[in-house]
Design a protein around this motif. Structure first.
Motif, PDB file in Angstrom:
ATOM      1  N   HIS A  62     -45.604 -34.478   4.129  1.00  0.00           N
ATOM      2  CA  HIS A  62     -44.630 -35.395   4.715  1.00  0.00           C
ATOM      3  C   HIS A  62     -43.336 -35.306   3.922  1.00  0.00           C
ATOM      4  O   HIS A  62     -43.337 -34.908   2.754  1.00  0.00           O
ATOM      5  N   GLU A  63     -42.226 -35.691   4.540  1.00  0.00           N
ATOM      6  CA  GLU A  63     -40.928 -35.595   3.874  1.00  0.00           C
ATOM      7  C   GLU A  63     -40.508 -36.949   3.316  1.00  0.00           C
ATOM      8  O   GLU A  63     -40.385 -37.916   4.062  1.00  0.00           O
ATOM      9  N   LEU A  64     -40.295 -37.006   2.024  1.00  0.00           N
ATOM     10  CA  LEU A  64     -39.769 -38.215   1.387  1.00  0.00           C
ATOM     11  C   LEU A  64     -38.252 -38.132   1.487  1.00  0.00           C
ATOM     12  O   LEU A  64     -37.617 -37.385   0.751  1.00  0.00           O
ATOM     13  N   LEU A  65     -37.673 -38.868   2.438  1.00  0.00           N
ATOM     14  CA  LEU A  65     -36.232 -38.794   2.675  1.00  0.00           C
ATOM     15  C   LEU A  65     -35.436 -39.457   1.566  1.00  0.00           C
ATOM     16  O   LEU A  65     -34.369 -38.983   1.195  1.00  0.00           O
ATOM     17  N   ASP A  66     -35.946 -40.579   1.069  1.00  0.00           N
ATOM     18  CA  ASP A  66     -35.210 -41.306   0.037  1.00  0.00           C
ATOM     19  C   ASP A  66     -36.155 -42.272  -0.646  1.00  0.00           C
ATOM     20  O   ASP A  66     -37.160 -42.697  -0.071  1.00  0.00           O
ATOM     21  N   GLN A  67     -35.815 -42.615  -1.882  1.00  0.00           N
ATOM     22  CA  GLN A  67     -36.509 -43.684  -2.589  1.00  0.00           C
ATOM     23  C   GLN A  67     -35.483 -44.427  -3.412  1.00  0.00           C
ATOM     24  O   GLN A  67     -34.551 -43.833  -3.945  1.00  0.00           O
ATOM     25  N   GLN A  68     -35.617 -45.746  -3.442  1.00  0.00           N
ATOM     26  CA  GLN A  68     -34.667 -46.591  -4.143  1.00  0.00           C
ATOM     27  C   GLN A  68     -35.420 -47.696  -4.869  1.00  0.00           C
ATOM     28  O   GLN A  68     -36.539 -48.038  -4.490  1.00  0.00           O
ATOM     29  N   GLU A  69     -34.776 -48.242  -5.880  1.00  0.00           N
ATOM     30  CA  GLU A  69     -35.339 -49.378  -6.603  1.00  0.00           C
ATOM     31  C   GLU A  69     -34.302 -50.492  -6.584  1.00  0.00           C
ATOM     32  O   GLU A  69     -33.131 -50.266  -6.867  1.00  0.00           O
ATOM     33  N   GLU A  70     -34.752 -51.678  -6.212  1.00  0.00           N
ATOM     34  CA  GLU A  70     -33.873 -52.845  -6.180  1.00  0.00           C
ATOM     35  C   GLU A  70     -34.598 -54.013  -6.824  1.00  0.00           C
ATOM     36  O   GLU A  70     -35.505 -54.584  -6.214  1.00  0.00           O
ATOM     37  N   ALA A  71     -34.229 -54.342  -8.042  1.00  0.00           N
ATOM     38  CA  ALA A  71     -34.761 -55.521  -8.743  1.00  0.00           C
ATOM     39  C   ALA A  71     -36.290 -55.580  -8.728  1.00  0.00           C
ATOM     40  O   ALA A  71     -36.877 -56.592  -8.357  1.00  0.00           O
ATOM     41  N   GLY A  72     -36.925 -54.493  -9.114  1.00  0.00           N
ATOM     42  CA  GLY A  72     -38.384 -54.478  -9.193  1.00  0.00           C
ATOM     43  C   GLY A  72     -39.099 -54.223  -7.878  1.00  0.00           C
ATOM     44  O   GLY A  72     -40.320 -54.267  -7.814  1.00  0.00           O
ATOM     45  N   THR A  73     -38.345 -53.953  -6.830  1.00  0.00           N
ATOM     46  CA  THR A  73     -38.924 -53.581  -5.541  1.00  0.00           C
ATOM     47  C   THR A  73     -38.584 -52.119  -5.291  1.00  0.00           C
ATOM     48  O   THR A  73     -37.447 -51.694  -5.490  1.00  0.00           O
ATOM     49  N   TYR A  74     -39.581 -51.360  -4.882  1.00  0.00           N
ATOM     50  CA  TYR A  74     -39.423 -49.925  -4.659  1.00  0.00           C
ATOM     51  C   TYR A  74     -39.449 -49.661  -3.163  1.00  0.00           C
ATOM     52  O   TYR A  74     -40.347 -50.132  -2.455  1.00  0.00           O
ATOM     53  N   LEU A  75     -38.461 -48.931  -2.691  1.00  0.00           N
ATOM     54  CA  LEU A  75     -38.328 -48.630  -1.264  1.00  0.00           C
ATOM     55  C   LEU A  75     -38.439 -47.129  -1.059  1.00  0.00           C
ATOM     56  O   LEU A  75     -37.855 -46.343  -1.812  1.00  0.00           O
ATOM     57  N   TYR A  76     -39.165 -46.740  -0.025  1.00  0.00           N
ATOM     58  CA  TYR A  76     -39.376 -45.330   0.294  1.00  0.00           C
ATOM     59  C   TYR A  76     -39.207 -45.136   1.795  1.00  0.00           C
ATOM     60  O   TYR A  76     -39.643 -45.977   2.589  1.00  0.00           O
ATOM     61  N   TRP A  77     -38.599 -44.012   2.167  1.00  0.00           N
ATOM     62  CA  TRP A  77     -38.492 -43.642   3.572  1.00  0.00           C
ATOM     63  C   TRP A  77     -39.183 -42.308   3.730  1.00  0.00           C
ATOM     64  O   TRP A  77     -38.787 -41.319   3.101  1.00  0.00           O
ATOM     65  N   ILE A  78     -40.226 -42.280   4.554  1.00  0.00           N
ATOM     66  CA  ILE A  78     -41.089 -41.111   4.702  1.00  0.00           C
ATOM     67  C   ILE A  78     -41.085 -40.647   6.152  1.00  0.00           C
ATOM     68  O   ILE A  78     -41.353 -41.460   7.058  1.00  0.00           O
ATOM     69  N   ARG A  79     -40.787 -39.378   6.350  1.00  0.00           N
ATOM     70  CA  ARG A  79     -40.839 -38.778   7.689  1.00  0.00           C
ATOM     71  C   ARG A  79     -42.176 -38.056   7.808  1.00  0.00           C
ATOM     72  O   ARG A  79     -42.504 -37.173   7.011  1.00  0.00           O
ATOM     73  N   LYS A  80     -42.967 -38.451   8.816  1.00  0.00           N
ATOM     74  CA  LYS A  80     -44.270 -37.816   9.015  1.00  0.00           C
ATOM     75  C   LYS A  80     -44.093 -36.365   9.442  1.00  0.00           C
ATOM     76  O   LYS A  80     -43.196 -36.053  10.233  1.00  0.00           O
ATOM     77  N   LYS A  81     -44.940 -35.501   8.918  1.00  0.00           N
ATOM     78  CA  LYS A  81     -44.841 -34.083   9.268  1.00  0.00           C
ATOM     79  C   LYS A  81     -45.014 -33.908  10.772  1.00  0.00           C
ATOM     80  O   LYS A  81     -45.683 -34.706  11.445  1.00  0.00           O
ATOM     81  N   THR A  82     -44.419 -32.847  11.304  1.00  0.00           N
ATOM     82  CA  THR A  82     -44.412 -32.659  12.761  1.00  0.00           C
ATOM     83  C   THR A  82     -45.517 -31.765  13.275  1.00  0.00           C
ATOM     84  O   THR A  82     -45.767 -31.736  14.460  1.00  0.00           O
ATOM     85  N   GLU A  83     -46.201 -31.008  12.402  1.00  0.00           N
ATOM     86  CA  GLU A  83     -47.291 -30.189  12.894  1.00  0.00           C
ATOM     87  C   GLU A  83     -48.517 -31.034  13.121  1.00  0.00           C
ATOM     88  O   GLU A  83     -48.870 -31.846  12.346  1.00  0.00           O
TER      89      GLU A  83
END
Length: 83
Positions: A62-83
């Motif tokens: 899968h593709e991890l588009l971005d990850q961020q941290e905001e005040a102890g909270t972790y955010l991730y955006w994941i694109r599911k593989k297409t095959e």
């Protein structure tokens, strides 16, 4: 990448308050339900997700588009593989 550059997620997984291995276990199930190419936003508070979620994406293709941290909270955006 800034949050304004990220397209709207098709689904959100809120794993706040959960500790390893629960966020990744929940992520595995949530990704399974997404259509190919779907975008998932993950919200977590466990610092170990900084290691575990990128490894999860790499291992399963899968593709991890971005990850961020905001005040102890972790955010991730994941694109599911297409095959």
């Amino acid at each position: 990448m800034t949050q304004t550059d990220i397209p709207a997620a098709d689904a959100i997984l809120d794993a706040s308050g959960l500790n390893c291995p629960e966020p990744v276990m929940m992520l595995h199930n949530k990704v399974r339900d997404l259509p190919a190419g779907g975008l998932l936003k993950v919200i977590a508070t466990d610092p170990s997700t900084r290691r575990d979620i990128p490894k999860f994406c790499l291992f399963l293709g899968h593709e991890l588009l971005d990850q961020q941290e905001e005040a102890g909270t972790y955010l991730y955006w994941i694109r599911k593989k297409t095959e």
